[in-house]
Scaffold this motif. Structure first.
Motif, PDB file in Angstrom:
ATOM      1  N   CYS A  72       0.820  -1.214   0.000  1.00 31.65           N
ATOM      2  CA  CYS A  72       0.000   0.000   0.000  1.00 31.65           C
ATOM      3  C   CYS A  72       0.855   1.267   0.000  1.00 31.65           C
ATOM      4  O   CYS A  72       0.484   2.265  -0.628  1.00 31.65           O
ATOM      5  CB  CYS A  72      -0.989  -0.006   1.157  1.00 31.65           C
ATOM      6  SG  CYS A  72      -0.266  -0.152   2.799  1.00 31.65           S
ATOM      7  N   MET A  95      -7.734   4.257   1.926  1.00 27.49           N
ATOM      8  CA  MET A  95      -7.080   3.079   2.499  1.00 27.49           C
ATOM      9  C   MET A  95      -7.355   2.980   4.000  1.00 27.49           C
ATOM     10  O   MET A  95      -7.655   1.897   4.522  1.00 27.49           O
ATOM     11  CB  MET A  95      -5.572   3.150   2.256  1.00 27.49           C
ATOM     12  CG  MET A  95      -5.153   2.842   0.837  1.00 27.49           C
ATOM     13  SD  MET A  95      -3.338   2.885   0.678  1.00 27.49           S
ATOM     14  CE  MET A  95      -3.143   2.310  -1.010  1.00 27.49           C
ATOM     15  N   ASP A 108      -4.297  -6.779  -2.360  1.00 26.46           N
ATOM     16  CA  ASP A 108      -4.635  -6.108  -3.622  1.00 26.46           C
ATOM     17  C   ASP A 108      -6.097  -5.678  -3.687  1.00 26.46           C
ATOM     18  O   ASP A 108      -6.408  -4.633  -4.273  1.00 26.46           O
ATOM     19  CB  ASP A 108      -4.317  -7.028  -4.800  1.00 26.46           C
ATOM     20  CG  ASP A 108      -2.829  -7.135  -5.079  1.00 26.46           C
ATOM     21  OD1 ASP A 108      -2.040  -6.454  -4.388  1.00 26.46           O
ATOM     22  OD2 ASP A 108      -2.450  -7.895  -5.992  1.00 26.46           O
ATOM     23  N   ILE A 111      -6.473  -2.413  -1.978  1.00 28.94           N
ATOM     24  CA  ILE A 111      -5.831  -1.336  -2.735  1.00 28.94           C
ATOM     25  C   ILE A 111      -6.659  -0.961  -3.961  1.00 28.94           C
ATOM     26  O   ILE A 111      -6.840   0.228  -4.256  1.00 28.94           O
ATOM     27  CB  ILE A 111      -4.395  -1.743  -3.135  1.00 28.94           C
ATOM     28  CG1 ILE A 111      -3.533  -1.934  -1.879  1.00 28.94           C
ATOM     29  CG2 ILE A 111      -3.771  -0.702  -4.055  1.00 28.94           C
ATOM     30  CD1 ILE A 111      -2.169  -2.539  -2.150  1.00 28.94           C
ATOM     31  N   ILE A 125      -2.179  -0.086  -9.214  1.00 30.50           N
ATOM     32  CA  ILE A 125      -2.008  -1.318  -8.456  1.00 30.50           C
ATOM     33  C   ILE A 125      -0.704  -2.021  -8.832  1.00 30.50           C
ATOM     34  O   ILE A 125      -0.135  -2.778  -8.025  1.00 30.50           O
ATOM     35  CB  ILE A 125      -3.212  -2.261  -8.671  1.00 30.50           C
ATOM     36  CG1 ILE A 125      -3.169  -3.472  -7.732  1.00 30.50           C
ATOM     37  CG2 ILE A 125      -3.284  -2.724 -10.110  1.00 30.50           C
ATOM     38  CD1 ILE A 125      -3.338  -3.158  -6.283  1.00 30.50           C
ATOM     39  N   ALA A 128       2.278  -2.094  -6.418  1.00 32.46           N
ATOM     40  CA  ALA A 128       2.233  -2.825  -5.152  1.00 32.46           C
ATOM     41  C   ALA A 128       3.368  -3.822  -5.006  1.00 32.46           C
ATOM     42  O   ALA A 128       3.946  -3.978  -3.921  1.00 32.46           O
ATOM     43  CB  ALA A 128       0.878  -3.530  -5.007  1.00 32.46           C
TER      44      ALA A 128
END
Length: 213
Positions: A72, A95, A108, A111, A125, A128
């Motif tokens: 994150c 978040m 994921d 996120i 993403i 990440a």
């Protein structure tokens, strides 16, 4: 890492947070409350508990979080690099809500939902799992953390002092977040303490866990 000057006429208050820290989340909620009753502009930056605790012994129950926590913060830093400073605040707030209120975890799925909620591109993403983002993450982390030393965590706040110095301090750690004018009075007190040269610590033992409401 440079911190952009305020262009709003408000006092810029820079806060460094890791989205997975519940105490930082509560402090951020307080700061947003204080923003409503004092002439402040809260600006969000990213630190990483995973970076902070590298090489340290941590309790077993925190070790998986040390691993999962990279994703994150990488995405937050990628959002700033790609879209500018204004992207971090809505992403962090999304978040934080998902992690701490919805118990959505650090993976994921959380996120992706946070990116959607914040109105940011879904392809962020990809950051990440991309270690290429670790260098700018560390730079942002150290910009916030180095002025307060290595013995503290998050949140860390920087604010301009009356003589032009940048005041940097850890905390406050509190629960639940004060609301309305109470939040403003706490800001006044914190700022007054931070302005005293040589003031380092005011602390008492916590007798409760994080309260998000």
């Amino acid at each position: 890492m440079s911190i952009a000057p305020s262009t709003t006429g408000l006092t810029p208050v820079d806060i460094w947070v890791d989205p997975r820290c519940p105490w930082a989340w509560i402090t951020s909620r307080w700061l947003l409350e204080a923003e409503q009753v004092r002439a402040l502009n809260a600006r969000f930056h990213i630190m990483s508990l995973s970076v902070l605790n590298e090489g340290r012994e941590v309790p077993e129950q925190y070790r998986q979080g040390m691993i999962d926590g990279w994703a994150c913060v990488r995405v937050c830093v990628a959002a700033r690099q790609r879209l500018g400073d204004d992207a971090v605040r809505p992403l962090y707030l999304a978040m934080g809500r998902l992690i701490h209120h919805e118990k959505a975890g650090l993976g994921d799925a959380m996120i992706r939902d946070a990116l959607t909620e914040a109105g940011l591109p879904a392809d962020l993403i990809a950051a990440a799992d991309d270690t290429a983002w670790d260098a700018p993450l560390r730079a942002e982390h150290h910009a916030g953390m180095d002025p307060v030393g290595s013995e503290v965590g998050t949140p860390v706040i920087h604010v301009p002092g009356p003589d032009g110095r940048r005041l940097a301090f850890f905390g406050p750690v509190l629960t639940p977040a004060p609301r309305g004018e109470e939040a403003g009075r706490l800001w006044d007190a914190v700022l007054a303490a931070a302005n005293v040269d040589g003031f380092f610590e005011l602390k008492r033992g916590r007798d409760r866990g994080p309260q998000f409401e």
